[in-house]
Design a protein around this motif. Structure first.
Motif, PDB file in Angstrom:
ATOM      1  N   ALA A 108       0.836  -1.206   0.000  1.00 55.55           N
ATOM      2  CA  ALA A 108       0.000   0.000   0.000  1.00 55.55           C
ATOM      3  C   ALA A 108       0.868   1.252   0.000  1.00 55.55           C
ATOM      4  CB  ALA A 108      -0.915  -0.014   1.223  1.00 55.55           C
ATOM      5  N   ALA A 109       1.922   1.218   0.821  1.00 57.90           N
ATOM      6  CA  ALA A 109       2.812   2.381   0.888  1.00 57.90           C
ATOM      7  C   ALA A 109       3.535   2.570  -0.444  1.00 57.90           C
ATOM      8  CB  ALA A 109       3.815   2.214   2.021  1.00 57.90           C
ATOM      9  N   ALA A 163       1.170   4.199  -2.855  1.00 59.98           N
ATOM     10  CA  ALA A 163       0.983   5.621  -2.536  1.00 59.98           C
ATOM     11  C   ALA A 163       2.236   6.406  -2.924  1.00 59.98           C
ATOM     12  CB  ALA A 163       0.701   5.790  -1.045  1.00 59.98           C
ATOM     13  N   ALA A 221       2.357   6.740  -6.673  1.00 62.34           N
ATOM     14  CA  ALA A 221       1.342   7.686  -7.148  1.00 62.34           C
ATOM     15  C   ALA A 221       1.797   9.119  -6.889  1.00 62.34           C
ATOM     16  CB  ALA A 221       0.010   7.413  -6.461  1.00 62.34           C
ATOM     17  N   ALA A 222       2.391   9.348  -5.718  1.00 62.01           N
ATOM     18  CA  ALA A 222       2.858  10.695  -5.377  1.00 62.01           C
ATOM     19  C   ALA A 222       3.973  11.126  -6.320  1.00 62.01           C
ATOM     20  CB  ALA A 222       3.329  10.741  -3.930  1.00 62.01           C
ATOM     21  N   ALA A 268       6.800  12.281  -1.280  1.00 59.37           N
ATOM     22  CA  ALA A 268       6.353  10.898  -1.451  1.00 59.37           C
ATOM     23  C   ALA A 268       6.886  10.028  -0.312  1.00 59.37           C
ATOM     24  CB  ALA A 268       6.833  10.358  -2.796  1.00 59.37           C
ATOM     25  N   LYS A 318       4.859  10.484   2.720  1.00 58.39           N
ATOM     26  CA  LYS A 318       3.586   9.771   2.588  1.00 58.39           C
ATOM     27  C   LYS A 318       3.755   8.300   2.949  1.00 58.39           C
ATOM     28  CE  LYS A 318       0.626  12.098  -0.407  1.00 58.39           C
ATOM     29  NZ  LYS A 318       0.444  12.574  -1.754  1.00 58.39           N
ATOM     30  N   ALA A 319       4.856   7.700   2.443  1.00 54.32           N
ATOM     31  CA  ALA A 319       5.107   6.282   2.721  1.00 54.32           C
ATOM     32  C   ALA A 319       5.404   6.090   4.202  1.00 54.32           C
ATOM     33  CB  ALA A 319       6.263   5.779   1.871  1.00 54.32           C
ATOM     34  N   MET A 346       2.560   5.783   6.332  1.00 56.52           N
ATOM     35  CA  MET A 346       1.911   4.485   6.185  1.00 56.52           C
ATOM     36  C   MET A 346       2.788   3.362   6.714  1.00 56.52           C
ATOM     37  SD  MET A 346       0.374   5.139   2.410  1.00 56.52           S
ATOM     38  CE  MET A 346      -0.711   3.722   2.357  1.00 56.52           C
TER      39      MET A 346
END
Lengths: 788, 216
Positions: A85-86, A89, A92-93, A227, A230-231, A234
């Motif tokens: 999931a991380a 994400a 995507a970032a 990014a 963000k990871a 998570m």
């Protein structure tokens, strides 16, 4: 008296001409640079290409540009789902970010399209193993494999179906192409690695522009940091491996250092000048001459080279130290005739020394221009223009600017200065010289020489660690060394590559390398395709060959069997061309290895993995094939240029000695030249004693020790008529030089540090030696020198 | 005649679709699947080693007759899968987490390691999880479907999440009751492989000979 008048007119004329020139410089600066200076930070851009062949050079640049734009990330977590999931994400970032051309997270596997792309040519494509089996009459083994694929789970891994590929030849060809990825495994559509008790997913990003351009760094680094954040939220850790983070860090660090060191040396210099002159005007005059020098230098470099290199700016900031010397020599001349000093007269006294100094410096830079360093050429142009303009300002503008009279010197300071004045050589002085030479001799015996790529960039430990962990986790990453294959036509280059592969297979079997990736595995030359087709027609596709047997076993009726056999025989005439292959999905994993037409030649790259013995790879000799080892080449190159620089330094000493012999006679000239020479020997000695290795950049700095150190000796020699003012000039110069260069010794960028440390030690020693070796003051007519 | 030839694959496709359809009516998560297949999982848990015989039939598009093979299997939860094909010819296929080995007369005929084939581990994982009925391991790679039938019977459907796996198996249906009875794979070309399993009572630990096979 008329000569006096003429001289005054000359001074005025020079002032206005130079003023006009300087205005032009200002206009050019504003118009040309418009305040935005684009800097290049790739240190390698300063070095000449390792290859002398321009085709190879261009091909190399293309390939390394493309490789340099890639950044590998591992996003890891103890929980596999979190990692995935991380990773999604994170990817995507990145994808949404500025400056990033491509992000690869989910594996884009176009097996179906690849099989389709090869479909029409499958009767002339064979894997190495199948070709050997057919050629050596071991078709039975091949047949057995095909049968196994039909009746056992072995068939599961086959990309082509038995109907389209009854003998499994196309499947074998495709499976032999799969690039080995070390520890990396396909897992649910993403590439993943297990290690350090964590699950890691692989994300590969490609930046749009080269990593060494500041614009790329400024645009992409915030995206990566965002990014990563963000990871992290998570519950995942992000490791990276690629040029960009290193380049960005190094550039930021170097810019920051140039700024801080520049500021410190500026403030220090201002305070020093204020202390010496007790007036703001000399400070402004100095600053003005330096600023004009820098502006002219930047404009010149921008015109000639298009882009100014960061290294040039570093040297530029050190140029302040040298340019300041000229104004210092001029302004301290005021101490020669206190209260009665006239700036217009000063030129007469200062000009010979200053011009001689400039002449030496320009000679040194001219030698640099001739040396085969494309990068140092920029530094030479920058320095030569900057110094000439600063010198012009001092000699043409200063006399008309009503420089202030010298302030009174306090008795205590005067006592110290007088003690420092050159004396006939005494025991103490001789002892110091002997000590310096001794340190030199002992130190040089312990000296180590290190020239490698790591000198070029400051690498913070956390980036180094991240890089190491990525390599360890992935276990068999592609190395920076690779083979470059060239040829006159596209088929030539493919044939040359095919001739090399058996040698690589042998090396792989010996364990010299653990893997390699070559595009002829996916795109055989037309010659090989033709041979494959002939072989198939002779063996498997023969009227009673393996194909007929297999088709019968599969249950086709005799009519269908002959129809399919005829189809295969006819199909063996089709040839896959480079263009068709490049345009299809079949080239997905290999396209980056095809460099195509480079200046009239075709080139391909073979990448290598897990190199254990680089010497064995170097031993591979074949025309049109060469091993490219950029890191190794650069180290060798730096070493070679260090040698050249050392020769240039020695040549410089000889040239300066000859030049000065004409003016001073040999003995005096030797005294002048010996001071930077002894200082340099002492500096190298101290490097040896403190265990600081010598490299290209410290050697290069010795050239500056020559240039600056000799200035001091010249000035003490030229200023014998006014030893006190000369002494003040030399001391102020040395102090400003130490303030500007010496600061660089504290840089975390290794090569700037080397540069600064050499000058810090070298200049200090040069002043000391120059003072000891200087000839005592001449007896002169009263009035010219202050005696009371 | 020509019409007939065209019709055949179409009919086969239609039949396939029909056969597969019910398995994919009910999406399920790993937890639900665990409950659905609880009876079989209980039996499996008792036995670290499963033995039995299989019949495999391959229905290939464009090829007139199904390809039939049969033999014995040994599935060890620790070591891997030994697929011993006896008919039409004797061949051993051994799948461990790290490699895929084929033996002819006890000699290695082909060997593929996970390092050479990044996709191998997924295929291996999938096989293990299918035969050991481990829905949570399958959830990583597949969308899961499942439904309980009469008494202990159940049917389970798998659809790969990634395109890479979809090339190998586009859909998988597993049916069973107190054990796995049948596994069917469809690939992207419409080819179907059907494996019918029957288990033997022998649940003894691996013999030395068997264990040695997994070390090859």
């Amino acid at each position: 008296m008329s000569t006096e008048k003429n001289r005054a007119r000359g001074v005025r004329l020079r002032f206005f001409i130079w003023l006009a020139l300087m205005l032009a410089v200002c206009v050019a600066f504003v118009a040309d640079l418009k305040g935005n200076l684009s800097t290049e930070t790739d240190i390698l851009a300063l070095l000449p290409g390792a290859q002398h062949d321009p085709v190879v050079d261009r091909a190399l640049r293309e390939f390394s540009d493309q490789a340099g734009r890639k950044i590998i990330f591992l996003v890891g977590s103890r929980n596999a789902e979190h990692a995935r999931a991380a990773g999604a994400a994170f990817a995507a970032a990145l994808k949404a970010g500025e400056g990033i051309a491509d992000v690869q997270y989910e594996v884009r596997n176009r097996v179906g399209e690849t099989v389709t792309a090869y479909q029409a040519y499958r009767h002339s494509l064979l894997s190495v193993k199948d070709r050997e089996r057919l050629a050596s009459g071991h078709g039975e083994a091949l047949y057995r494999d095909a049968q196994r694929a039909l009746y056992t789970p072995a068939g599961l891994m086959r990309p082509a179906t038995p109907a389209e590929d009854p003998l499994g030849l196309l499947s074998d060809f495709l499976m032999a192409q799969v690039p080995p990825l070390g520890n990396v495994q396909l897992d649910g559509g993403v590439l993943s690695v297990r290690g350090e008790d964590k699950h890691w997913v692989l994300v590969i990003a490609e930046t749009r522009d080269a990593p060494f351009v500041t614009a790329t760094q400024d645009a992409v680094m915030p995206v990566i940091n965002g990014a990563t954040e963000k990871a992290r939220v998570m519950d995942a850790e992000v490791l990276s491996s690629g040029l960009l983070p290193h380049a960005a860090y190094a550039a930021k660090q170097a810019h920051r250092e140039v700024a801080t060191f520049g500021l410190v040396s500026l403030i220090g210099t201002i305070l020093l000048l204020l202390f010496v002159h007790r007036s703001m005007r000399p400070v402004l005059m100095s600053a003005g001459s330096i600023a004009l020098g820098l502006m002219a230098a930047l404009v010149a470099c921008h015109w000639i080279f298009g882009r100014v290199h960061l290294l040039t700016l570093v040297f530029g900031s050190s140029l302040i130290g040298v340019a300041a010397d000229y104004s210092t020599y001029f302004l301290t001349d005021a101490f020669r005739v206190p209260r009665r000093w006239n700036g217009r007269d000063a030129v007469r006294h200062v000009a010979p020394g200053v011009l001689l100094g400039l002449g030496t410096a320009l000679t040194a830079y001219a030698v640099l221009m001739a040396a085969p360093f494309p990068g140092l050429r920029q530094i030479a142009v920058f320095s030569a223009v900057g110094l000439t303009v600063a010198c012009g300002c001092v000699l043409c503008l200063f006399p008309m600017m009503r420089p202030p009279q010298a302030p009174d010197i306090s008795p205590r300071i005067e006592k110290i200065l007088r003690a420092l004045l050159p004396q006939p050589m005494r025991k103490g002085g001789l002892l110091i010289l002997l000590l310096i030479v001794l340190v030199g001799v002992v130190g040089i015996s312990r000296l180590t020489v290190v020239n490698d790529l790591h000198l070029m960039q400051a690498t913070p430990p956390q980036l180094k660690e991240s890089e190491r962990r990525v390599r360890a986790l992935m276990n068999n990453p592609t190395e920076s060394q690779f083979f470059l294959v060239t040829g006159a036509t596209d088929q030539d280059v493919l044939r040359h590559e095919e001739a090399l592969l058996p040698k690589l297979d042998a090396l792989q079997a010996q364990g010299v390398i653990s893997s390699y990736a070559a595009l002829t595995r996916a795109l055989p030359s037309q010659k090989t395709q033709g041979e494959n087709a002939t072989l198939l027609l002779r063996t498997a596709y023969a009227p009673d060959g393996l194909l007929k047997r297999m088709l019968t076993e599969l249950g086709y009726e005799p009519a269908q069997v002959s129809e399919k056999l005829a189809e295969a025989q006819a199909g063996a005439r089709a040839r896959l061309t480079v263009q068709d292959w490049l345009a299809s999905a079949a080239s997905d994993s290999y396209r980056h290895l095809w460099l195509g037409n480079v200046s009239g030649h075709f080139a391909t790259v073979i990448t290598l993995g897990g190199i254990r013995d680089i010497a064995a790879l170097r031993a591979v000799k074949q025309a049109d094939v060469r091993l490219v080892d950029k890191v190794g080449d650069i180290s060798t190159l730096l070493g070679r240029y260090q040698q050249i620089t050392l020769w240039i330094v020695m040549l410089g000493y000889v040239a300066v000695l000859l030049l000065f012999s004409l003016r001073y006679g040999f003995c005096s000239a030797l005294r002048v030249v010996l001071s930077p020479a002894i200082a340099s020997v002492g500096t190298i000695g101290i490097f040896g004693l403190i265990g600081e290795p010598l490299n290209l950049f410290s050697t290069f700095s010795l050239l500056l020790v020559l240039g600056i150190g000799i200035d001091y000796a010249i000035f003490l020699r030229e200023g014998r008529v006014s030893p006190l003012s000369s002494m003040i000039a030399v001391l102020v110069c040395a102090a400003t030089a130490l303030l500007s260069f010496g600061m660089l010794a504290f840089s975390s960028t290794p090569f700037i540090h080397s540069f600064g440390l050499t000058l810090l030690i070298g200049i200090t020693l040069a002043v000391v030696v120059a003072q000891i070796l200087a000839e005592p003051a001449l007896p002169v007519s009263p009035g010219e020198i202050r005696n009371d | 005649m020509k019409m007939y030839r065209l019709m055949l694959p179409l009919m086969a496709l239609a039949l396939n679709a029909h056969a597969a359809a019910p398995a994919f009516d009910h999406p399920a998560n790993a937890e639900q699947l665990k409950q659905i297949t609880a009876a079989a999982a209980r039996e499996l848990a008792k036995t670290p080693v499963l033995r039995g015989s299989f019949v495999q039939r391959k229905f290939l598009s464009g090829i007139p007759k199904p390809l039939k093979s049969s033999g014995n299997y040994v599935i060890s939860r620790e070591q891997g899968i030994w697929w011993h094909t006896l008919l039409p010819f004797d061949s051993d296929f051994i799948l461990t987490p790290d490699s895929m080995v084929q033996l002819d007369d006890g000699k290695i005929a082909a060997r593929l390691s996970a390092e050479q084939q990044p996709g191998l581990r997924v295929v291996g994982d999938v096989f293990f999880s299918i035969f050991s009925l481990d829905p949570s391991a399958l959830a990583g790679n597949f969308e899961l479907f499942g439904q309980r039938g009469e008494r202990d019977a159940w049917v389970m459907g798998l659809r790969p999440k990634s395109s890479v796996l979809r090339n190998v198996m586009s859909e998988t249906v597993i049916t069973g009751a107190t054990r796995v009875d049948k596994v069917e794979f469809w690939d992207s070309h419409g080819d179907r492989t059907e494996i019918t399993l029957s288990s033997s009572a022998n649940i003894a630990p691996l013999s030395a000979e068997e264990a040695a096979l997994f070390k090859k």
